[in-house]
Design an enzyme around this catalytic site. Structure first.
Site, short mmCIF file in Angstrom:
data_model
loop_
_atom_site.label_atom_id
_atom_site.label_comp_id
_atom_site.label_asym_id
_atom_site.label_seq_id
_atom_site.Cartn_x
_atom_site.Cartn_y
_atom_site.Cartn_z
CG ASP A 243 -2.02 0.95 1.23
OD1 ASP A 243 -2.85 0.84 0.32
OD2 ASP A 243 -2.08 1.82 2.12
CD GLU A 296 -2.02 2.40 -3.74
OE1 GLU A 296 -3.07 2.97 -4.00
OE2 GLU A 296 -1.52 2.43 -2.59
C1 GLC Z 1 -4.27 2.91 -0.85
C2 GLC Z 1 -5.49 2.01 -0.86
C3 GLC Z 1 -6.68 2.82 -0.45
C4 GLC Z 1 -6.45 3.35 0.95
C5 GLC Z 1 -5.15 4.14 1.03
C6 GLC Z 1 -4.72 4.33 2.45
O1 GLC Z 1 -4.34 3.90 -1.81
O2 GLC Z 1 -5.64 1.42 -2.11
O3 GLC Z 1 -7.87 2.08 -0.49
O4 GLC Z 1 -7.52 4.17 1.32
O5 GLC Z 1 -4.08 3.46 0.41
O6 GLC Z 1 -4.33 3.10 3.00
#
Ligand code: GLC
Length: 583
Positions: A243, A296
């Site tokens: 994340d 991500e």
């Molecule tokens: C990432 C996740 C999202 C979340 C954020 C904070 O972007 O995909 O859903 O709200 O991180 O953890």
């Protein structure tokens, strides 16, 4: 129901997907090709994102759970994906749908138990499905025992040093210590009351106040996450989705953003974060099998993006450039070329993604006049949507992404052609984005609506009849979009995905490897892959001629006949068997 929904049910309209030759290429061996066996699985993999709360409810409490997911594993194996990425399933107050973790080593009782997670991993493996779990290392939940301990321990304590606590600015420390803003709206700093009840220090949270940021300069935090990695690797997971990969390490001193003209931003993409991933890489490499990371990473700059994919760092990262790109041949081509060029020096395969649990559903996005994606849902929400158009484009985009070099991710419901549910009553909205922006940004609930599995009425088999889903807003029209309605239905999007994944899995030239552009009109993308494969996508309004006769493997919509022969109509993609004479 979204606007323009009539007439986009499976099998309605232009006979989508039943072009000549649809189905498995008789000339292609149905087993995994030898070239692919020789390289790590993640270089070619298509993974399916499960958002557990909205996938399938096994116990009838209205929330998706591990029992529901275990029961549907055969469906996922039959779809033809290589594995699952499971969004957070850990103990969590769900202030941000589970991205606020209170215990990284246990499953939330809403979803099941740790034992059940172990069984799920084993059952998935027995079906040939890999399991990637979601790791949330930038922040935890305010309910995490270490954060509770930090609140109790007071300023200057080692417990507070695991987070970013600071005194406020201004008289009585009334003002936040810095100017950073939360991604969910409002300041990224919140003030606490100390044990004596008086207003005290402030702590940093780049997301909701319920999500305090870890201090990655603290060795205890590093050791803790290494131990969490091992905990799940020991339980057999095949990898981790990380994340907000670039957020962990902050610029020293947490300088204000205003007037900070340096690159990168002080709250992300710092040099120090790469050392964290080098250490993590050594941990996963010390385990047998090809365990993997997928990042991500919302980083627009291709070279900065690929620094995370150097051979001793992470394996892959979601390519959000394609997800953001408006439906336009030149724009898509630029993204594909830039992505390939940036990945090539580090030797990592690209990973294509069209949607996820944070972004507008694909058929809705492609059905709008402005079909790009930005973090500006407040501007786009409620704009007219032509779902029939969006669906045609989503079908074409599916064939395009599955034909490109590298791997791909598919978000639950994308294979069914679900659209964004925009008319959710305000009282049902749960996303902190909605709450923190006072409703200006309507948030991400619309892409997280529980899946339709079967039947004529909500909850469409999501859970037992009579069990109301936690987000009880499934459109009635989803009766035509359920898994049961689409399975075996010629022309359904689900059958298109199944056919595409079957072909892709068996074709030696797909997945990781080279591609080669063929000359084409500006409105068309036309490329080949090794082993006699060609993909054409027509983004423009006019049909484009195909070789005569076209040797079609799979097509996303109906082909048309023109005076010149068979042609590919607007917003349609085709996979062809390719011989040099047609180049
Ligand atoms: C990432 C996740 C999202 C979340 C954020 C904070 O972007 O995909 O859903 O709200 O991180 O953890």
């Amino acid at each position: 129901m979204g606007p323009g929904v009539e007439g986009v049910g499976p099998g309605v309209g232009t006979d989508p997907g039943v072009g000549p030759g649809m189905g498995t290429d008789p000339g292609v061996d149905d087993r995994r090709p030898a070239a692919r066996e020789a390289r790590p699985w993640w270089r070619d993999a298509v993974l399916y994102q499960v958002y557990p709360r909205s996938f399938a409810d096994g116990n009838g409490d209205g929330a998706g759970d591990l029992a529901g997911l275990r029961a549907r594993l055969p469906y996922l194996a039959g779809l033809g994906v290589d594995g699952l990425w499971i969004s957070p399933w850990y103990v969590s107050p769900l202030a941000d749908g589970g991205y606020d973790v209170a215990d990284y080593r246990d499953i939330d009782p809403l979803f099941g138990t740790l034992d059940e997670a172990g069984r799920l991993i084993g059952e998935a493996h027995a079906l040939g499905l890999r399991i990637i779990v979601d790791l949330v290392p930038n922040h935890c939940s305010e309910q995490h025992p270490w954060f509770r301990a930090a609140l109790a321990a007071g300023p200057g304590s080692p417990e507070r040093a695991r987070f970013h606590f600071r005194p406020g600015r201004g008289p009585d420390g009334r003002l936040p210590p810095g100017d950073w803003q939360s991604h969910f709206g409002g300041p990224a700093w919140s003030r606490i009351d100390e044990a004596d009840g008086r207003p005290g220090e402030w702590y940093l949270h780049l997301f909701a106040p319920e999500q305090p940021d870890w201090n990655w300069d603290n060795p205890e935090v590093r050791a803790e996450f290494e131990s969490v990695l091992r905990f799940w690797l020991d339980r057999g997971v095949d990898g981790f989705r990380i994340d907000v990969t670039d957020h962990l390490v902050k610029e020293s001193g947490l300088p204000d953003s205003a007037g900070h003209h340096g690159r990168p931003d002080p709250w992300r993409d710092q040099e120090g974060v790469h050392q964290v991933y080098r250490e993590w890489r050594q941990v996963v490499d010390s385990y047998p099998g090809d365990r993997t990371f997928v990042a991500e990473l919302w980083e627009n700059h291709p070279e900065r993006f690929c620094r995370y994919l150097r051979p001793d760092e992470l394996h892959t990262a979601f390519n959000f450039a394609l997800l953001r790109a408006p439906w336009d041949a030149a724009g898509f081509r630029r993204v594909i070329e830039d992505t390939l060029a940036a990945h090539s020096p580090v030797g990592a395969p690209p990973v294509w993604v069209l949607s996820n649990h944070d972004t507008t559903r694909t058929v809705t996005r492609y059905g709008r006049a402005d079909s790009g994606y930005g973090f500006d849902r407040e501007r786009r929400h409620g704009l007219p949507v032509d779902l029939a158009l969006g669906t045609r484009r989503a079908r074409a985009a599916a064939l395009l992404t599955l034909a490109l070099p590298g791997g791909a991710y598919l978000y639950q419901g994308e294979e069914l052609g679900l659209w964004e549910v925009e008319d959710i009553p305000d009282r049902l909205r749960q996303d902190p984005v909605w709450l923190r922006t006072n409703g200006v940004d309507r948030g991400r609930d619309g892409c997280r609506v529980p899946l339709p599995w079967s039947g004529d009425r909500p909850p469409f088999g999501f859970g037992p009849d009579g069990a109301r889903p936690w987000l009880d807003v499934q459109p009635d029209a989803w009766r035509e979009f359920s898994v049961a309605a689409q399975l075996g239905a010629p022309g359904s999007l689900l059958e298109l995905y199944r056919a595409a994944l079957r072909l892709r899995g068996a074709h030696p030239g797909l997945g990781d490897g080279p591609m080669c552009w063929l000359p084409s009109e500006p409105q068309v993308l036309d490329f080949t892959r090794p082993g006699g494969f060609r993909c054409l996508v027509n983004f423009g309004p006019r049909p484009v001629p195909l070789p005569s006769p076209p040797d079609v493997l799979l097509v996303s919509g109906g082909l048309v006949q023109t005076a010149e022969g068979t042609a590919l109509p607007a917003d349609t993609a085709v996979w062809l068997r390719h011989t040099l004479s047609t180049a």
